[in-house]
Design a protein around this motif. Structure first.
Motif, PDB file in Angstrom:
ATOM      1  N   HIS A  21       0.847  -1.197   0.000  1.00 36.86           N
ATOM      2  CA  HIS A  21       0.000   0.000   0.000  1.00 36.86           C
ATOM      3  C   HIS A  21       0.883   1.248   0.000  1.00 36.86           C
ATOM      4  O   HIS A  21       1.735   1.420   0.881  1.00 36.86           O
ATOM      5  N   VAL A  22       0.683   2.134  -0.988  1.00 39.07           N
ATOM      6  CA  VAL A  22       1.450   3.371  -1.082  1.00 39.07           C
ATOM      7  C   VAL A  22       0.787   4.435  -0.225  1.00 39.07           C
ATOM      8  O   VAL A  22      -0.408   4.731  -0.382  1.00 39.07           O
ATOM      9  N   ASN A  23       1.561   5.009   0.683  1.00 42.98           N
ATOM     10  CA  ASN A  23       1.044   6.028   1.592  1.00 42.98           C
ATOM     11  C   ASN A  23       1.786   7.339   1.343  1.00 42.98           C
ATOM     12  O   ASN A  23       3.019   7.380   1.402  1.00 42.98           O
ATOM     13  N   ILE A  24       1.050   8.409   1.053  1.00 39.44           N
ATOM     14  CA  ILE A  24       1.641   9.719   0.788  1.00 39.44           C
ATOM     15  C   ILE A  24       1.284  10.651   1.939  1.00 39.44           C
ATOM     16  O   ILE A  24       0.114  10.851   2.248  1.00 39.44           O
ATOM     17  N   ILE A  25       2.322  11.209   2.574  1.00 35.80           N
ATOM     18  CA  ILE A  25       2.137  12.039   3.761  1.00 35.80           C
ATOM     19  C   ILE A  25       2.665  13.446   3.483  1.00 35.80           C
ATOM     20  O   ILE A  25       3.782  13.606   3.001  1.00 35.80           O
ATOM     21  N   LYS A  26       1.868  14.464   3.812  1.00 37.22           N
ATOM     22  CA  LYS A  26       2.289  15.861   3.633  1.00 37.22           C
ATOM     23  C   LYS A  26       3.040  16.325   4.884  1.00 37.22           C
ATOM     24  O   LYS A  26       2.542  16.190   6.000  1.00 37.22           O
ATOM     25  N   ASP A  27       4.253  16.842   4.672  1.00 33.12           N
ATOM     26  CA  ASP A  27       5.041  17.423   5.767  1.00 33.12           C
ATOM     27  C   ASP A  27       4.940  18.941   5.648  1.00 33.12           C
ATOM     28  O   ASP A  27       5.632  19.568   4.840  1.00 33.12           O
ATOM     29  N   ASP A  28       4.055  19.534   6.455  1.00 32.49           N
ATOM     30  CA  ASP A  28       3.815  20.973   6.356  1.00 32.49           C
ATOM     31  C   ASP A  28       5.019  21.792   6.793  1.00 32.49           C
ATOM     32  O   ASP A  28       5.203  22.923   6.334  1.00 32.49           O
ATOM     33  N   PHE A  29       5.828  21.263   7.690  1.00 31.00           N
ATOM     34  CA  PHE A  29       6.984  22.009   8.177  1.00 31.00           C
ATOM     35  C   PHE A  29       8.051  22.148   7.077  1.00 31.00           C
ATOM     36  O   PHE A  29       8.662  23.208   6.921  1.00 31.00           O
ATOM     37  N   LYS A  30       8.294  21.069   6.335  1.00 30.86           N
ATOM     38  CA  LYS A  30       9.309  21.090   5.282  1.00 30.86           C
ATOM     39  C   LYS A  30       8.711  21.418   3.920  1.00 30.86           C
ATOM     40  O   LYS A  30       9.450  21.589   2.951  1.00 30.86           O
ATOM     41  N   ASN A  31       7.370  21.483   3.864  1.00 30.31           N
ATOM     42  CA  ASN A  31       6.663  21.700   2.599  1.00 30.31           C
ATOM     43  C   ASN A  31       7.053  20.653   1.558  1.00 30.31           C
ATOM     44  O   ASN A  31       7.361  20.960   0.404  1.00 30.31           O
TER      45      ASN A  31
END
Length: 234
Positions: A21-31
């Protein structure tokens, strides 16, 4: 024993993620966006036993793949972290290995190698209830009473029950070995072109080959093609 250990950790792991399963996570601190995927791969290397008969040893390894995609769609090469739960006497994973993509074989440098002992403890409690036939015990008490006096407050009554509780504790210690390596951009491109792909690691001098079948190859391609925005389709 290696199979049973894998089943234990597999059952625990399946509660929190799905292999492939491919999981894509947004890192708001590093953009940035982090793309992750886990695989469970089998090494089934043939060899001759003590008597010269052909056999094989099976080793299951977890592979945790991670890549980072920046705001300008710049992609950091994939890092592959592996882990293995085996016996305490297993030889350490060597710090070098190989990738085979198509007919090309390139060397791997294994970094962040580590090993630790993990002890699992299980407690089992069983309770049994047995009917107590105390008639003969009462008769013996009366026959053996001193001076003909029987204290009936200390004599069990007929038809009672006897409850027994037993607790057993089992422990097993395993060795967890971990390490990581990087996939180069040309490696990723060759994989996307559909070339056969396998990873060769070594436990001491013993070879461990993890070949990607069609299903795992498709998982890997989906991982390499994943981009921000695709997580909305999950």
């Amino acid at each position: 024993m290696a199979w049973s250990l894998v089943l234990i950790f597999l059952l625990e792991g399946c509660l929190t993620f799905r292999f492939g399963h491919v999981n894509i996570i947004k890192d708001d601190f590093k953009n940035t966006h982090i793309v992750k995927m886990k695989l469970l791969l089998l090494s089934n290397e043939p060899y001759l036993d003590y008597f010269g008969a052909p056999t094989s040893l099976k080793y299951y390894f977890y592979f945790d793949l991670t890549r980072e995609i920046g705001p300008d769609n710049k992609v950091v090469p994939t890092s592959v972290r592996f882990s293995y739960h085996g016996e305490t006497g297993d030889a350490p994973i060597a710090k070098t290995g190989f990738l085979k993509i198509g007919e090309k074989i390139s060397s791997l440098v294994i970094g962040n190698s580590d090993s630790q002992l993990i002890t699992n403890t299980s407690v089992t409690t069983t309770t049994s209830v047995n009917s107590a036939n105390t008639g003969s015990a009462n008769a013996n008490a009366i026959m053996n009473a001193k001076g003909g006096f029987v204290d009936f407050t200390k004599v069990q009554q007929s038809g009672g029950t006897n409850t027994q509780t037993r607790t057993s504790v089992h422990t097993h210690t395993a060795k967890e070995q971990t390490g990581m390596f990087l996939l180069k951009r040309e490696d990723e491109q060759a994989i996307l072109e559909g070339k056969p792909f396998s990873i060769r690691l070594y436990m001491g001098s013993y070879p461990l080959t993890f070949s990607f079948d069609e299903k795992n190859s498709n998982y890997l391609k989906n991982f390499l093609l994943a981009r921000p925005g695709m997580e909305k389709k999950e």
